[in-house]
Motif scaffolding. Structure first.
Motif, short mmCIF file in Angstrom:
data_model
loop_
_atom_site.label_atom_id
_atom_site.label_comp_id
_atom_site.label_asym_id
_atom_site.label_seq_id
_atom_site.Cartn_x
_atom_site.Cartn_y
_atom_site.Cartn_z
N VAL A 84 0.83 -1.20 0.00
CA VAL A 84 0.00 0.00 0.00
C VAL A 84 0.87 1.26 0.00
CG1 VAL A 84 -0.20 0.13 2.53
CG2 VAL A 84 -1.99 1.10 1.09
N ALA A 85 2.05 1.20 0.63
CA ALA A 85 2.97 2.34 0.61
C ALA A 85 3.47 2.60 -0.81
CB ALA A 85 4.14 2.11 1.56
N GLU A 86 3.64 1.53 -1.58
CA GLU A 86 4.04 1.70 -2.98
C GLU A 86 2.92 2.36 -3.78
OE1 GLU A 86 5.13 -2.14 -4.42
OE2 GLU A 86 6.54 -2.52 -2.77
N SER A 87 1.66 2.01 -3.45
CA SER A 87 0.54 2.64 -4.16
C SER A 87 0.44 4.12 -3.82
CB SER A 87 -0.77 1.92 -3.80
OG SER A 87 -0.77 0.59 -4.26
N TRP A 88 0.68 4.46 -2.55
CA TRP A 88 0.66 5.87 -2.15
C TRP A 88 1.95 6.60 -2.56
CZ3 TRP A 88 -3.76 7.89 -1.11
CH2 TRP A 88 -4.74 7.24 -0.36
N HIS A 89 2.98 5.84 -2.87
CA HIS A 89 4.30 6.37 -3.23
C HIS A 89 5.07 6.85 -2.01
CE1 HIS A 89 6.79 6.70 -6.63
NE2 HIS A 89 7.00 8.00 -6.57
N GLN A 90 4.56 6.56 -0.81
CA GLN A 90 5.25 6.83 0.44
C GLN A 90 4.48 6.16 1.57
OE1 GLN A 90 4.92 11.01 1.80
NE2 GLN A 90 3.64 11.35 0.00
N SER A 91 5.08 6.13 2.74
CA SER A 91 4.42 5.48 3.87
C SER A 91 3.17 6.24 4.28
CB SER A 91 5.38 5.41 5.06
OG SER A 91 4.70 4.98 6.22
N PRO A 92 2.06 5.54 4.53
CA PRO A 92 0.86 6.22 5.03
C PRO A 92 1.12 6.98 6.33
CG PRO A 92 0.32 4.01 4.32
CD PRO A 92 1.81 4.11 4.29
N VAL A 353 -6.97 0.53 -6.85
CA VAL A 353 -7.76 1.77 -7.00
C VAL A 353 -6.97 2.97 -6.48
CG1 VAL A 353 -9.84 2.98 -6.21
CG2 VAL A 353 -9.98 0.59 -6.94
N ILE A 354 -6.28 2.81 -5.37
CA ILE A 354 -5.48 3.92 -4.83
C ILE A 354 -4.42 4.35 -5.83
CG2 ILE A 354 -3.71 4.46 -3.10
CD1 ILE A 354 -5.36 2.81 -1.10
#
Length: 406
Positions: A84-92, A353-354
């Motif tokens: 999920v951090a890869e999807s956000w491009h950084q740590s949540p 989706v993110i």
């Protein structure tokens, strides 16, 4: 955790049955302490049935189920690192410093699901034969599960960075829902809870349902399962752990006892079972979750963990005692029907989706965090309407013995 009908219940995250029960007065204390026996045809008519809402449906359970699913969703979207951090491009934790501190506790939604599952499985199996129970579970669990497998497998070819490409042999074994004991990689990350649920169904069916669900048999099952879990921890053997589920059993047992309280009224013995289940369950939750994440960005407070576990038991207890009967809005029923398909698809497809919304469409992070669950709930509604509703009843009819069908 499926649609919620008293005839077809499930839990964790997981599918649940319709929660329809007659609305009658509480049984006298002497009747509650020693309820008459009931056979496969149902409880003795002298014992009042469970208390429900105005129309007999426990809509509050639907609300608790969707709440548990959203807790797990928030955890997978903003309470951990990894894919999920890869999807956000950084740590949540960097992107949502305030939200992530709360979201990291969302993983406890699974324990919440297990307490609810114990309650509703006991309710839905009352008065059913073993064959009825088996058919209801298969027709309830598999249609949405197969649809989710197809969707996530398709996404694995479109965006392998989010979902690793699935091999044909792995996909075929995953169709059985037995991939975990077979040592095959899971296509759906969350389906480890389904394997826990399936083992719970098997134990309850073998030791209770096949003889007919009664007060005495459920109480005995709760007591023996609790002791088995304690001895399994002493032996510390992988096989006994798999069979007894020492870490997850207290949550199911607490839910079973709470349903008996709902059906027969308060009883010191039943509250004792609930109390012991909470004491054992909170210990497992603290030892399993009281540690930082892989990158040290997420830290859980043990006292908060204990509080959330306590609230999970208390919420179902409030339903058992009828305190949430006022929560009878019809939209809760709709929310309950979406819980199971939403739970199945939210993790991997959510990361998909993110990535599309945030990195592709360049939407703000917080807007993406709101839109992603909404879109997935819409997809869950489609799965329910186009797969669960038409396919589930057909599977149930096909599984009936020919003589019964004729």
């Amino acid at each position: 955790m499926p649609d919620v009908s008293t005839s077809d219940v499930n839990a964790p995250g997981v599918a649940a049955p319709d929660v329809n029960v007659p609305d009658r007065k509480r049984a006298p204390l002497r009747t509650v302490l020693r309820p008459p026996r009931s056979g496969p045809a149902g409880p003795d008519p002298s014992v009042p049935a469970a208390r429900g809402g105005r129309d007999g449906r426990l809509r509050a359970l639907d609300g608790l189920r969707i709440l548990a699913a959203l807790m797990v969703c928030l955890y997978h979207f903003a309470g951990k690192n990894g894919t999920v951090a890869e999807s956000w491009h950084q740590s949540p934790a960097t992107l949502f410093p305030d939200i992530s501190a709360v979201a990291t506790y969302g993983c406890l939604g699974v324990q919440f699901f297990f307490v609810i599952s114990g309650f509703v499985i006991c309710m839905s199996s009352w008065g059913r034969t073993l064959g009825d129970f088996f058919r209801s579970r298969v027709s309830r669990l598999y249609p949405a599960y197969w649809a989710a497998l197809l969707l996530v497998t398709g996404a694995s070819f479109l965006l392998p960075a989010v979902v690793h490409a699935v091999r044909a042999d792995e996909f075929l074994v995953n169709l059985t829902m037995l991939q975990q004991p077979m040592g095959v990689p899971r296509v759906l990350g969350v389906c480890w809870t389904l394997w826990v649920e399936v083992r719970f169904y098997a134990l309850f069916a073998l030791f209770v349902v096949w003889r007919g669900v009664t007060y005495q048999r459920v109480v005995m099952f709760c007591a023996l399962w609790t002791l088995a879990g304690v001895f399994a921890r002493v032996t510390n053997h992988p096989l006994t752990d798999e069979l007894v589920m020492r870490d997850h059993a207290p949550f199911f047992i607490g839910g079973l006892a709470l349903y008996l309280i709902h059906r027969f009224g308060s009883d010191p013995l039943l509250w004792g079972i609930v109390g012991v289940s909470f004491l054992l369950g909170q210990r497992y939750s603290v030892t399993a979750l009281w540690h930082p994440g892989a990158q040290g960005d997420f830290v859980r407070n043990p006292y908060v963990i204990q509080l959330i576990v306590a609230l999970s038991f208390l919420s179902v207890a409030a339903v058992a005692l009828g305190w949430l009967r006022w929560a009878s809005w019809r939209w809760l029923t709709v929310a309950g029907t979406l819980t199971y398909p939403f739970y199945l698809i939210h993790e991997h497809l959510g990361w998909f989706v993110i990535r599309v919304l945030h990195r592709g469409a360049e939407l703000p992070p917080r807007l993406t965090l709101v839109l992603a669950p909404v879109l997935l709930l819409g997809l869950a509604w489609l799965i329910h309407r186009c797969v669960e509703r038409p396919v589930g009843p057909r599977i149930k009819r096909a599984m009936k013995p020919r003589a019964v069908t004729r």
